[in-house]
Design a protein around this motif. Sequence first.
Motif, PDB file in Angstrom:
ATOM      1  N   LEU A 181       0.842  -1.201   0.000  1.00 21.98           N
ATOM      2  CA  LEU A 181       0.000   0.000   0.000  1.00 21.98           C
ATOM      3  C   LEU A 181       0.875   1.247   0.000  1.00 21.98           C
ATOM      4  O   LEU A 181       0.588   2.218  -0.711  1.00 21.98           O
ATOM      5  N   LEU A 182       1.957   1.232   0.768  1.00 20.54           N
ATOM      6  CA  LEU A 182       2.867   2.380   0.775  1.00 20.54           C
ATOM      7  C   LEU A 182       3.596   2.521  -0.551  1.00 20.54           C
ATOM      8  O   LEU A 182       3.906   3.629  -0.975  1.00 20.54           O
ATOM      9  N   LYS A 183       3.859   1.399  -1.213  1.00 20.43           N
ATOM     10  CA  LYS A 183       4.621   1.473  -2.455  1.00 20.43           C
ATOM     11  C   LYS A 183       3.757   1.840  -3.645  1.00 20.43           C
ATOM     12  O   LYS A 183       4.166   2.626  -4.504  1.00 20.43           O
ATOM     13  N   TYR A 184       2.540   1.296  -3.700  1.00 22.10           N
ATOM     14  CA  TYR A 184       1.704   1.496  -4.885  1.00 22.10           C
ATOM     15  C   TYR A 184       0.447   2.318  -4.602  1.00 22.10           C
ATOM     16  O   TYR A 184      -0.195   2.803  -5.534  1.00 22.10           O
ATOM     17  N   GLY A 185       0.046   2.432  -3.336  1.00 21.62           N
ATOM     18  CA  GLY A 185      -1.090   3.276  -2.985  1.00 21.62           C
ATOM     19  C   GLY A 185      -2.428   2.757  -3.439  1.00 21.62           C
ATOM     20  O   GLY A 185      -3.381   3.520  -3.529  1.00 21.62           O
ATOM     21  N   SER A 186      -2.539   1.477  -3.755  1.00 19.22           N
ATOM     22  CA  SER A 186      -3.802   0.937  -4.260  1.00 19.22           C
ATOM     23  C   SER A 186      -4.550   0.253  -3.123  1.00 19.22           C
ATOM     24  O   SER A 186      -4.560  -0.971  -2.986  1.00 19.22           O
ATOM     25  N   ALA A 187      -5.194   1.041  -2.288  1.00 21.16           N
ATOM     26  CA  ALA A 187      -5.920   0.486  -1.143  1.00 21.16           C
ATOM     27  C   ALA A 187      -7.134  -0.320  -1.578  1.00 21.16           C
ATOM     28  O   ALA A 187      -7.563  -1.242  -0.893  1.00 21.16           O
ATOM     29  N   GLN A 188      -7.707   0.030  -2.742  1.00 17.67           N
ATOM     30  CA  GLN A 188      -8.916  -0.666  -3.179  1.00 17.67           C
ATOM     31  C   GLN A 188      -8.628  -2.094  -3.621  1.00 17.67           C
ATOM     32  O   GLN A 188      -9.532  -2.900  -3.756  1.00 17.67           O
ATOM     33  N   SER A 189      -7.325  -2.394  -3.895  1.00 12.93           N
ATOM     34  CA  SER A 189      -6.991  -3.755  -4.306  1.00 12.93           C
ATOM     35  C   SER A 189      -7.125  -4.746  -3.159  1.00 12.93           C
ATOM     36  O   SER A 189      -7.162  -5.952  -3.367  1.00 12.93           O
ATOM     37  N   LEU A 190      -7.173  -4.237  -1.938  1.00 14.12           N
ATOM     38  CA  LEU A 190      -7.349  -5.091  -0.770  1.00 14.12           C
ATOM     39  C   LEU A 190      -8.836  -5.408  -0.616  1.00 14.12           C
ATOM     40  O   LEU A 190      -9.645  -4.515  -0.410  1.00 14.12           O
ATOM     41  N   SER A 191      -9.192  -6.673  -0.755  1.00 15.03           N
ATOM     42  CA  SER A 191     -10.594  -7.058  -0.728  1.00 15.03           C
ATOM     43  C   SER A 191     -11.219  -6.761   0.634  1.00 15.03           C
ATOM     44  O   SER A 191     -10.518  -6.723   1.649  1.00 15.03           O
ATOM     45  N   PRO A 192     -12.541  -6.559   0.686  1.00 18.56           N
ATOM     46  CA  PRO A 192     -13.199  -6.306   1.979  1.00 18.56           C
ATOM     47  C   PRO A 192     -12.960  -7.428   2.986  1.00 18.56           C
ATOM     48  O   PRO A 192     -12.838  -7.176   4.185  1.00 18.56           O
ATOM     49  N   GLU A 193     -12.883  -8.688   2.480  1.00 18.70           N
ATOM     50  CA  GLU A 193     -12.655  -9.801   3.401  1.00 18.70           C
ATOM     51  C   GLU A 193     -11.286  -9.700   4.067  1.00 18.70           C
ATOM     52  O   GLU A 193     -11.136  -9.914   5.276  1.00 18.70           O
ATOM     53  N   LEU A 194     -10.251  -9.348   3.261  1.00 17.03           N
ATOM     54  CA  LEU A 194      -8.912  -9.216   3.829  1.00 17.03           C
ATOM     55  C   LEU A 194      -8.824  -8.012   4.751  1.00 17.03           C
ATOM     56  O   LEU A 194      -8.177  -8.067   5.801  1.00 17.03           O
ATOM     57  N   ARG A 195      -9.462  -6.901   4.373  1.00 18.47           N
ATOM     58  CA  ARG A 195      -9.438  -5.725   5.237  1.00 18.47           C
ATOM     59  C   ARG A 195     -10.083  -6.051   6.583  1.00 18.47           C
ATOM     60  O   ARG A 195      -9.599  -5.632   7.636  1.00 18.47           O
ATOM     61  N   GLU A 196     -11.158  -6.829   6.531  1.00 22.53           N
ATOM     62  CA  GLU A 196     -11.828  -7.192   7.783  1.00 22.53           C
ATOM     63  C   GLU A 196     -10.970  -8.166   8.582  1.00 22.53           C
ATOM     64  O   GLU A 196     -10.852  -8.050   9.799  1.00 22.53           O
ATOM     65  N   ALA A 197     -10.337  -9.140   7.877  1.00 24.43           N
ATOM     66  CA  ALA A 197      -9.505 -10.114   8.574  1.00 24.43           C
ATOM     67  C   ALA A 197      -8.284  -9.455   9.198  1.00 24.43           C
ATOM     68  O   ALA A 197      -7.867  -9.810  10.299  1.00 24.43           O
ATOM     69  N   PHE A 198      -7.692  -8.485   8.495  1.00 24.03           N
ATOM     70  CA  PHE A 198      -6.524  -7.776   9.013  1.00 24.03           C
ATOM     71  C   PHE A 198      -6.924  -6.642   9.959  1.00 24.03           C
ATOM     72  O   PHE A 198      -6.057  -5.962  10.500  1.00 24.03           O
ATOM     73  N   ASP A 199      -8.228  -6.441  10.114  1.00 23.00           N
ATOM     74  CA  ASP A 199      -8.731  -5.375  10.985  1.00 23.00           C
ATOM     75  C   ASP A 199      -8.237  -4.008  10.511  1.00 23.00           C
ATOM     76  O   ASP A 199      -7.789  -3.177  11.295  1.00 23.00           O
ATOM     77  N   LEU A 200      -8.320  -3.783   9.191  1.00 23.62           N
ATOM     78  CA  LEU A 200      -7.915  -2.510   8.591  1.00 23.62           C
ATOM     79  C   LEU A 200      -9.162  -1.744   8.179  1.00 23.62           C
ATOM     80  O   LEU A 200     -10.039  -2.296   7.501  1.00 23.62           O
ATOM     81  N   HIS A 201      -9.248  -0.479   8.574  1.00 22.22           N
ATOM     82  CA  HIS A 201     -10.439   0.327   8.277  1.00 22.22           C
ATOM     83  C   HIS A 201     -10.000   1.652   7.653  1.00 22.22           C
ATOM     84  O   HIS A 201      -9.467   2.530   8.326  1.00 22.22           O
ATOM     85  N   PHE A 202     -10.191   1.770   6.348  1.00 23.13           N
ATOM     86  CA  PHE A 202      -9.876   3.004   5.634  1.00 23.13           C
ATOM     87  C   PHE A 202     -11.187   3.754   5.367  1.00 23.13           C
ATOM     88  O   PHE A 202     -11.612   3.915   4.215  1.00 23.13           O
ATOM     89  N   ASP A 203     -11.817   4.173   6.463  1.00 23.34           N
ATOM     90  CA  ASP A 203     -13.123   4.825   6.349  1.00 23.34           C
ATOM     91  C   ASP A 203     -13.090   6.255   6.885  1.00 23.34           C
ATOM     92  O   ASP A 203     -14.131   6.826   7.197  1.00 23.34           O
ATOM     93  N   ARG A 204     -11.882   6.833   7.007  1.00 20.65           N
ATOM     94  CA  ARG A 204     -11.774   8.227   7.443  1.00 20.65           C
ATOM     95  C   ARG A 204     -11.653   9.129   6.212  1.00 20.65           C
ATOM     96  O   ARG A 204     -11.513   8.653   5.079  1.00 20.65           O
ATOM     97  N   SER A 205     -11.649  10.427   6.462  1.00 20.64           N
ATOM     98  CA  SER A 205     -11.656  11.371   5.334  1.00 20.64           C
ATOM     99  C   SER A 205     -10.259  11.838   4.938  1.00 20.64           C
ATOM    100  O   SER A 205     -10.071  12.368   3.843  1.00 20.64           O
ATOM    101  N   ARG A 206      -9.254  11.694   5.806  1.00 19.79           N
ATOM    102  CA  ARG A 206      -7.906  12.161   5.490  1.00 19.79           C
ATOM    103  C   ARG A 206      -6.885  11.080   5.887  1.00 19.79           C
ATOM    104  O   ARG A 206      -7.094  10.320   6.845  1.00 19.79           O
TER     105      ARG A 206
END
Length: 766
Positions: free
Chosen positions: A377-402
């Motif tokens: 994510l830091l190298k390519y910046g493609s947060a949308q490539s991370l599926s909702p299932e993986l984001r939930e499994a990794f407990d990652l939440h990109f739901d803020r505004s900044r």
Amino acid sequence: MKKNYFKSKLFLKYIWSYLFILLIPLILMTIFIYENAVTNLRSEIEHSRLDQLTQTKVIIDGRMKELSEIASRVSYDERLTKYRVHDPLTSGDAIQALDQYKATSSIIGEIFLYFHKDEKIYSSNGLYNLDVFAKKFSFQSWDKSRMFKDLNEGQYPEMRPADTVSNASGLKETMLAYLIPITPNSPTPHGTVMYLIRESELTSLIDSILGSYQGLTYILDNEGRILVDNRQGEALTGSEAKSLINLSPGIHERTINGKAHSIVSVKSDNNGWTYVTAMPSSQFFSSVLHVRSFIIMLFIIVVLVGAAIALLLARMQYQPISMLVEFASTNSPAKRPQSGKTPSGNELDRIRTALQEYSSRIDLQEPFARNHFLSMLLKYGSAQSLSPELREAFDLHFDRSRYFVMVIGSEPAEQEKSDRQDRTEMIRLLTQIEFPELAALGYGVELPQLDQLGLIICYDPEEGAEEFNRMHQIVEAVRGCLLESFDVFPMIGVGTSYPSPDQLNQSFIEACSAFELRATTGQGSVTYFEKLSYTPDHTAWVPNNTLMKLSQSLKQGSYDVAAQIISLSVQDLQAAEVSAMLMRCVCFDLLNTILKTASELGIHSVLQDVPPGMVYSSSLEEVERGLLSLASRVCSQVERNNQKEEQSMIDRIVAYIDGHYTDHTLSLESVAFEFDISPSHVSRSFKEKMGLNFIQYVWQKRLEEVIHQLRTTSDPLKDIILRVGYQDTPNFTRKFKKETGYTPGQYRKLFSETGQPPASSDPDEE
């Protein structure tokens, strides 16, 4: 015993189940075994013998195929052509070549090469005249004329039955002769490769697989001739042995010499050979007597204590279940039942549900996998490539505004190896850090550099307040947390805040620039990329922070960020409507930044390949394409350099492991700190380059060393295991058997080169 156990229906079911399992089936089973012991035991022994005989067939067929392949290589070996063998200058090389081929197979007693109509025959020991050869190797049933005829006229591979061979000194030895015409499968062979194989080589192989038993073992060719005779006790007549070839593969009953025998037959599809064992039926009955006595004694004992054992086993079985139920009820991430209500399903159902939830989370939330996704994510910046299932499994939440990135580090000189524990605790603290009062959430990322960590910040700005103030508050909160936990003020570089997580790669580049170009190098310095900017009055000039960001993106090999900076700068230049001279000067800023960065990186080929007059004689669009091309070349070279450095690093790590794998303290963390890179980066890079992970590689090295010592020494197993850095002997034994199919003791018995039994039996072997 706790009284509340009896309140559980599951516990009561266990008691009744054990009573029925131990008593009623035992009575029925004893009667059944008593009446059918002979049949069942015999069937087991026969099928075991069938499997062992099949294994024998596979191994011997493999050895014969190996000999055929050696003959094929001999036929195409230039050193063994007829004219080179006859040439006195090169005949020595030919003899040496034959000796090398002989050494490739352990069953070869001697190898000979004969060319049709030749007066000589060649071996690994030298060349012989045919008459001398016939005297040196005198076969009892294979006379000289027949031998020479087979050598000259044979068109198909032929195995001669085991025969007594007498040498010139009168010594006798039983050997088989295997003739293979060369070139193999040719209708007009020009020579023959002949192997002499000691019968003992094959009989010892058969014994090692079949074990010690009183019976007969034969290998018959497709004409019914006995190739190998391995017998314990009585022997068969020629007609009886030949009749065995007509048996279909499987298990048969035959009367031999007036005694009932169980005969197991296996036929090879490769060469048509038949493998046969004949075991007297009396062996089965002697085994049954021991089994019957054991069954009766066991039945009496179990009947006497059956009820007590049933109660004890039920308690032992239920106690860990009750503990797991309690743990699952208090720690399960699943929805917990409301107080006062009994959960649906029995205890096993609740445990199963909890374990399934824990398993899915643990499998997916493995720290290295999580760190890998964040690094990408830091190298390519493609947060949308991370599926909702993986984001939930990794407990990652990109739901803020900044969103923005911080690079946290210290001077390399301050990074002592004694700080490993502090760094590990810092990584654990920053893995996911939250500041509710600032509406901010952070995710830590291990960077390849051991003295640096990345921190992705997601936050919501305060309404009506300046955005930079909120960023400053978050940075100070992180610093305060580190000070409180570790009593350190790290150096921090802070990137620009962006509205989308897809732009985190840009913020990361900026944070790296700020960290690299910080004003001071003392502890506690914080550098904001926004504060590094210097913009002249004329809006056409490219801001300094943009040039710094461009330089840093090239150093990181991030072409996406570099291309975006160049394109935006050219677009701003077009919109400014400045003079051609000023436009060229601005383009020179971009070009000089690229060339200067390339020079700092040691990529001098880019400096030499800049087209003459690129800025002066080209349109703005052509200049942009040229700048993008240069940036692409620099980034590609950086990627190649990084890969080369990474491969070199992995090579050094592998060499370090090869030299220290016997150290029981060897771990991923110790290797990472030894080479001054993060454990996460070591783990990921090692798996990518080597094809297996760190733990698997160390296990393979230790396993290979244990196998070597089992083969070549008679040292106790515990001593060997401790020497290779493994301290859990029972666990090692289980893994060894899973890997090789044998326990260490069995392996040593089968494959030991010392020919000596182990020094002492090891209780952990069982």
